[in-house]
Each structure stands twice: as C-alpha cells, then as structure tokens.
Write a protein that holds these residues in place. Structure first.
Motif, PDB file in Angstrom:
ATOM      1  N   VAL A  10      38.482  31.794  29.229  1.00 50.51           N
ATOM      2  CA  VAL A  10      37.757  32.796  28.461  1.00 50.51           C
ATOM      3  C   VAL A  10      38.364  34.091  28.096  1.00 50.51           C
ATOM      4  O   VAL A  10      38.082  34.901  27.119  1.00 50.51           O
ATOM      5  CB  VAL A  10      36.283  33.080  28.790  1.00 50.51           C
ATOM      6  N   SER A  11      39.383  34.394  28.594  1.00 54.19           N
ATOM      7  CA  SER A  11      40.148  35.692  28.418  1.00 54.19           C
ATOM      8  C   SER A  11      41.777  35.273  28.786  1.00 54.19           C
ATOM      9  O   SER A  11      42.067  34.890  30.004  1.00 54.19           O
ATOM     10  CB  SER A  11      39.755  36.804  29.255  1.00 54.19           C
ATOM     11  N   PRO A  12      42.640  35.476  27.799  1.00 57.55           N
ATOM     12  CA  PRO A  12      44.048  34.627  28.175  1.00 57.55           C
ATOM     13  C   PRO A  12      45.000  35.626  29.011  1.00 57.55           C
ATOM     14  O   PRO A  12      44.428  37.019  29.266  1.00 57.55           O
ATOM     15  CB  PRO A  12      44.736  34.641  26.640  1.00 57.55           C
ATOM     16  N   GLY A  13      45.868  35.099  29.467  1.00 60.14           N
ATOM     17  CA  GLY A  13      46.703  36.019  30.391  1.00 60.14           C
ATOM     18  C   GLY A  13      46.895  35.208  31.718  1.00 60.14           C
ATOM     19  O   GLY A  13      46.056  34.295  31.986  1.00 60.14           O
ATOM     20  N   ALA A  14      47.758  35.322  32.667  1.00 66.14           N
ATOM     21  CA  ALA A  14      47.955  34.852  33.640  1.00 66.14           C
ATOM     22  C   ALA A  14      48.271  36.004  34.894  1.00 66.14           C
ATOM     23  O   ALA A  14      48.799  37.004  34.609  1.00 66.14           O
ATOM     24  CB  ALA A  14      49.233  33.819  33.926  1.00 66.14           C
ATOM     25  N   ALA A  15      47.810  35.706  36.385  1.00 63.47           N
ATOM     26  CA  ALA A  15      47.878  36.431  37.351  1.00 63.47           C
ATOM     27  C   ALA A  15      48.316  35.619  38.572  1.00 63.47           C
ATOM     28  O   ALA A  15      47.735  34.456  38.719  1.00 63.47           O
ATOM     29  CB  ALA A  15      46.933  37.335  37.439  1.00 63.47           C
ATOM     30  N   TYR A  16      48.681  36.314  39.514  1.00 61.34           N
ATOM     31  CA  TYR A  16      48.886  35.619  40.821  1.00 61.34           C
ATOM     32  C   TYR A  16      48.557  36.686  41.735  1.00 61.34           C
ATOM     33  O   TYR A  16      49.036  37.819  42.034  1.00 61.34           O
ATOM     34  CB  TYR A  16      50.387  35.029  41.096  1.00 61.34           C
ATOM     35  N   ALA A  17      47.758  36.361  42.687  1.00 58.17           N
ATOM     36  CA  ALA A  17      47.096  36.973  44.009  1.00 58.17           C
ATOM     37  C   ALA A  17      46.331  36.366  45.057  1.00 58.17           C
ATOM     38  O   ALA A  17      45.795  35.435  44.573  1.00 58.17           O
ATOM     39  CB  ALA A  17      46.479  38.389  43.422  1.00 58.17           C
ATOM     40  N   PRO A  18      45.984  37.046  46.271  1.00 53.51           N
ATOM     41  CA  PRO A  18      45.102  36.371  46.942  1.00 53.51           C
ATOM     42  C   PRO A  18      43.808  36.526  46.393  1.00 53.51           C
ATOM     43  O   PRO A  18      43.236  37.477  45.786  1.00 53.51           O
ATOM     44  CB  PRO A  18      45.211  37.156  48.067  1.00 53.51           C
ATOM     45  N   VAL A  19      42.742  35.640  46.806  1.00 51.93           N
ATOM     46  CA  VAL A  19      41.496  35.776  46.565  1.00 51.93           C
ATOM     47  C   VAL A  19      40.594  36.614  47.498  1.00 51.93           C
ATOM     48  O   VAL A  19      40.971  36.667  48.645  1.00 51.93           O
ATOM     49  CB  VAL A  19      40.668  34.285  46.850  1.00 51.93           C
ATOM     50  N   ALA A  20      39.702  37.222  46.854  1.00 55.22           N
ATOM     51  CA  ALA A  20      38.597  38.251  47.230  1.00 55.22           C
ATOM     52  C   ALA A  20      37.370  37.615  46.923  1.00 55.22           C
ATOM     53  O   ALA A  20      37.307  37.773  45.751  1.00 55.22           O
ATOM     54  CB  ALA A  20      38.930  39.531  47.287  1.00 55.22           C
ATOM     55  N   ARG A  21      36.469  37.197  47.776  1.00 55.56           N
ATOM     56  CA  ARG A  21      35.329  36.787  47.190  1.00 55.56           C
ATOM     57  C   ARG A  21      33.945  37.743  47.095  1.00 55.56           C
ATOM     58  O   ARG A  21      34.085  38.823  47.893  1.00 55.56           O
ATOM     59  CB  ARG A  21      34.636  35.471  47.898  1.00 55.56           C
ATOM     60  N   LEU A  22      33.490  37.752  46.105  1.00 59.23           N
ATOM     61  CA  LEU A  22      32.048  38.668  46.097  1.00 59.23           C
ATOM     62  C   LEU A  22      31.185  38.262  47.135  1.00 59.23           C
ATOM     63  O   LEU A  22      30.881  37.174  47.201  1.00 59.23           O
ATOM     64  CB  LEU A  22      31.159  38.399  44.854  1.00 59.23           C
ATOM     65  N   ALA A  23      30.859  39.221  47.889  1.00 60.88           N
ATOM     66  CA  ALA A  23      29.975  38.848  48.990  1.00 60.88           C
ATOM     67  C   ALA A  23      28.671  38.326  48.497  1.00 60.88           C
ATOM     68  O   ALA A  23      27.949  38.839  47.714  1.00 60.88           O
ATOM     69  CB  ALA A  23      29.735  40.153  49.919  1.00 60.88           C
ATOM     70  N   PRO A  24      27.990  37.210  49.598  1.00 60.29           N
ATOM     71  CA  PRO A  24      26.764  36.842  48.655  1.00 60.29           C
ATOM     72  C   PRO A  24      25.650  37.432  49.255  1.00 60.29           C
ATOM     73  O   PRO A  24      25.785  38.584  50.058  1.00 60.29           O
ATOM     74  CB  PRO A  24      26.687  35.460  49.917  1.00 60.29           C
ATOM     75  N   VAL A  25      24.731  37.665  48.351  1.00 65.49           N
ATOM     76  CA  VAL A  25      23.506  38.545  48.642  1.00 65.49           C
ATOM     77  C   VAL A  25      22.720  38.043  49.668  1.00 65.49           C
ATOM     78  O   VAL A  25      22.483  36.831  49.802  1.00 65.49           O
ATOM     79  CB  VAL A  25      22.672  38.614  47.370  1.00 65.49           C
TER      80      VAL A  25
END
Length: 551
Positions: A10-25
C-alpha cells in the motif's frame, strides 16, 4: 529459512531490518459483577475517557496535515456523550467498570460495521480507543510502539491511527500488518510518511521479534532471512528509485512524451499548504465534506466561499476539481433528517441526497459558493458529483452547474452502472473521474474495511480494471477526459497500467506524485498499453501484479 509472504503493498519502497512487534494488549480482568457505587464507577470511566481524548489531542498538536486531522477526529469519539450513556447502562446492568467500557465500545463498533462504507472504515479504530480507556482504568501504560534501540520493521496485527501517527521514520523503516486494507488509516498514513507498507498479510503473525526481513511495499512481498545478495540488489534498486524521485520534476509524461496530468487529492484546509507546495498540475479531487461533517448546522454560503477561495488561491493558475458534498447514509449530517435505511452503504448518499428538499438546497448553496469563489480567483475550477449511477443524473447535475456559471461539470464513476454506461453518462457532462475505492467495493461486493476480503479490494483486481477500461474508452470516443482519483492512482506501477487503459489524468496523495511521475517517465505509451493488457488478462489481483512486474 521461513517461506516468503505476500500481502497488499500500500506504500511503495523497500527496506531491510529486524522485526519488532507491537506488544499485544493485555486481556482485561474477569468481570467481577455489579459495582458497589455505579455513580462513582461512571465517574472513573468518564475520567479515563477524557484522559484518552486528551492524549490524542496532544498527539494531534504535535502532528500536522492528514495525521493531525485523523487524530482530531479520533479524540472526539471518547468525548461522545452517547458513549458515556452506554457505559452507564452497562453498569446498571451489573457489569464491572472495565467490562461496561468494553460493552459500550462494542455497541458502537457493531453499529459502525452495520452502517458500511466510510463509517465501517472507522470501526476498527474503536478497538484501540477501548484498549486505551481500559489501560487508564487499570493503571497500565497505554498501548505504544516498541523501541528496540535500532531501526526496525514494525509488525502488528493492525495499527491504530494514534500508533501510526507516532512513528519515527528514523526508527521505523517499514510497516507490516496482518489485517487492514488498501484504504485503511495505516495505508493512508504510511503513504503520507513515505514508509514502505504491506497490509493484509496474515502470515506475518509468524514473524518473531529480531527476524531479519526484506519488505517491498510496492509488490507486497516480505522475505524473512533473505540472502545477502538479494538484499543488496533490492536496496540498490531502492537507492536508484530514491534518486529518480529527487530528480522528478515537471508535468507528467511517458518516456515518449505522452502527457498525463498528475494531480493531488485534498481533503482539508490543514493539508492545503503542503499539497499546494507539491510539483503537481493541480487538484484532481477536492473533498468538501470537512465543511459539513461534525457540525450542528449547515455552513453558510459565505463560509463556503471563504473556504473554497483559500484553495483556489493556493492553486492559482492550476486546475482544481471540486467534488460536491459526498454525505448522507454512511456519513450522516446532523442537520438533515436522513431517515432509517436498511442498507446505508447502498443508500442515499452523494448526488442522491439532492433528491430531498434539504439536500437539494445544500447542493444549490454549494454550487453558488463554488461559482462565487471561482470568480474571484484564477484557478481553473471544475466540479463533479459523487455517486452518479445514470446518464440522467450526470446530465441534470451538469445543467445545474452551468445554470450557476460553472462551465465544466463532470461526474465521479464509482458505481458499476456508470462505468458500464460511461458513453451515455459522458453525453451529458464534460469529464469523468474514477473513484476506484468505492468502484472496487461495489464491483467485488466487498466492504472496504473487511480484512478477510482484502484481496478482493485490491485495486489490481482485473474486474475493476475492466470497468476502468470501459470508461476510458468512452472518454476517448467522446474526446472527453477520464481520470482516476482513487488510491489506485498512487501506485506507480498501477498508474502505468491505468495510462495504458486510456486514463488521461491521475490524482493521488501529494506524497505519491514524484514516484508516479518518475515511473511514468521510464515507460513509453506502448509499454503502458502492454502492461495494461497483461493485467486485464489475469485472473486475480496477485496474478495481475506478477504479470505486470514481469513485463
């Protein structure tokens, strides 16, 4: 190695990095039953609601443009007296305070989902407001973004506007969500920030914190633990893309000089300065609802003249296409009796509102104001009506515009009937503009915010492109312009497909103009036609994307 994943880019471009997840509620505590003092419990709930609203106010004040507008709208929800009334009812029914809050938000969420359309798009936002209210009640931290101390790809089930607005592009290099759709707040805000983003990727639930991922926001591809050579190739291509964006200037042109007008979408006066500063040929969609919604009385003609005049002045000498009020049914007006509708998503909205006495008066006042403002400025003002379904509606609207001194009148094509009969629709007006968001949901019979149906809402759907092709062909035969002002226009590769189908202008989020212009400049008109043929001969959106990318 984990398998590749695909979602909707939905938004162009490329990136490479480690994942960080949004903490569950955290889950709320068990319902302990009736509160000993319901009045005190209600007071605590109201205090929590105000704390949530105040926090959103602070975030809005620190933001600008689209982000600030969305957060301002969000802050109004916890302050709605009807929400407190529902909490009071739930407390009287024997609920504990947290569960009274949950029940109240749930009541309004169900109502929004049932309404469909614009209001259904906001239903998911209530979940975040509910979670924030519960956090305040229980003394927990409000939901927030991770901060691992290094750049990361943010992965979440979904993102609320408050979270998306707080993103720091220096830390968050891309966004991946399991849910959402092409017109969700995540998509809109990511695009405005220039962050690569992929939504509607259920497989992303398997991505663990720290996993290195390669994200392509254009194709929707997510590659966990990619090979170093692949990362280098993709990031080198991204660097070349960014360099092309920096060099992108002037009118829209294909590589062989075919002219395609590149315009911006404008939804509020808060976005005006930024939109006007973009190197574009004008405004292809000026949404006027901001003047009418969230108020108790209709704006006066003088108020409207002032607001429209500001836009026309900012785009002096450029084209401004004004869409008349798109309200009613799923975007109700407080000062109009809309009555009860069994299916508001297919109800009295847009130009259909003018069938009522109140709606007809609103339209007359609006056209009078647009004409008066246009007369004071040098912008080239065009006007179009939303939700036109028949040739008669298009012709009647054009006559109404011309009677008030507005010479260029057109229609939105967002109903399949209007696309199928585009040649007859164009007989009675001067131009057409395809709203691919609504046209897609009505064509595929899929609610725009139903995450389970996100693949049907993908603007690459061949059935949707068939209707675009029909409308564009009708425009060619009538020698009248047919543009696209939906989200499809902001996808650089899909923009080339649209040009290949015969579209004459593309209107998009201001931040997308440079990318679309740069992509078009690398393709001849014949290339665009070849890409369009590949997309039309595909069976679904994913195949269309692959076929065009391989062209």
């Amino acid at each position: 190695m984990t398998a590749e994943m695909t979602g909707i880019g939905v938004s162009p471009g490329a990136a490479y990095a480690p994942v960080a997840r949004l903490a569950p509620v955290p889950a709320p505590p068990a319902d302990t039953g009736p509160e000993p003092d319901p009045a005190a419990a209600l007071a605590r709930a109201k205090t929590a609601l105000e704390a949530v609203a105040a926090d959103l106010d602070d975030r809005a004040e620190a933001a600008s443009g689209t982000t600030a507008d969305i957060l301002d709208a969000q802050s109004m929800m916890p302050r709605d007296p009807a929400l407190a009334d529902q909490i009071e009812k739930a407390l009287a029914g024997g609920r504990s305070t947290p569960h009274a809050v949950i029940e109240a938000y749930g009541f309004f969420r169900s109502a929004l989902e049932a309404a469909g359309g614009y209001l259904a798009e906001r239903a998911a936002d209530l979940d975040d407001l509910r979670d924030r209210t519960i956090a305040v009640l229980l003394g927990r931290p409000m939901p927030g973004l991770p901060d691992p101390g290094h750049p990361f790809v943010l992965v979440a089930k979904d993102l609320a506007p408050a979270d998306t607005a707080a993103l720091d592009p220096a830390k968050v290099v891309a966004i991946v969500t399991e849910q959402g759709g092409p017109t969700s707040h995540t998509a809109i805000l990511a695009k405005s920030m220039g962050l690569p983003a992929v939504v509607a990727c259920p497989a992303a639930a398997a991505l663990a914190d720290g996993t290195e991922v390669l994200v392509d926001g254009g194709t929707g591809l997510i590659v966990p633990d990619p090979e170093p050579g692949r990362v280098r190739r993709v990031l080198d291509a991204e660097a070349r893309r960014n360099a092309a964006l920096e060099a992108s200037r002037g009118p829209g042109r294909t590589a062989d000089g075919y002219a395609v007008q590149l315009l911006v979408n404008l939804g509020s006066q808060a976005d005006l300065a930024a939109a006007a500063a973009v190197d574009s040929e004008g405004v292809g969609l000026f949404r006027t609802e901001f003047l009418f919604l969230d108020r108790e009385t209709a704006p006066t003609v003088d108020e409207q003249v002032e607001a429209y005049g500001q836009v026309f002045a900012a785009f002096s000498g450029r084209k401004v296409v004004v869409r008349t009020l798109d309200a009613g049914a799923d975007k109700p007006l407080a000062f109009v009796d809309h009555g009860d509708e069994p299916n508001p998503a297919l109800g009295v909205r847009g130009i259909r509102l003018a069938r009522t006495d109140a709606g007809s008066s609103l339209l007359d006042d609006q056209l009078t104001a647009i004409a008066a403002a246009a007369a004071k400025h040098s912008a080239e003002v065009w006007v179009m009506a939303p939700m036109v379904a028949t040739p008669g509606e298009a012709a009647a609207f054009a006559d109404r515009c011309r009677a008030r001194g507005l010479p260029t009148a057109g229609t939105m094509i967002e109903v399949p009937a209007a696309a199928l009969r585009a040649s007859r629709v164009l007989d009675g007006c001067d131009f057409a503009s395809l709203g691919t968001n609504d046209l897609g949901q009505y064509t595929l019979a899929a609610d725009r915010m139903n995450g389970a149906l996100a693949e049907l809402l993908d603007p690459w759907q061949p059935a949707l492109l068939d209707l675009v092709s029909l409308a564009a062909e009708a425009g060619r035969e009538a020698e009248k312009p047919v543009g696209v002002c939906g989200e499809a226009a902001s996808d650089p590769l899909l923009a080339c497909v649209l040009v290949g189908l015969g579209v004459t202008s593309l209107s998009m989020a201001p931040g997308a103009v440079a990318a679309v212009r740069a992509e078009l400049s690398t393709r001849t008109l014949a290339d665009c036609a070849g890409m369009a043929a590949r997309a039309l001969h595909s069976d679904d959106a994913a195949e269309a994307r692959r076929a065009v990318a391989a062209y």
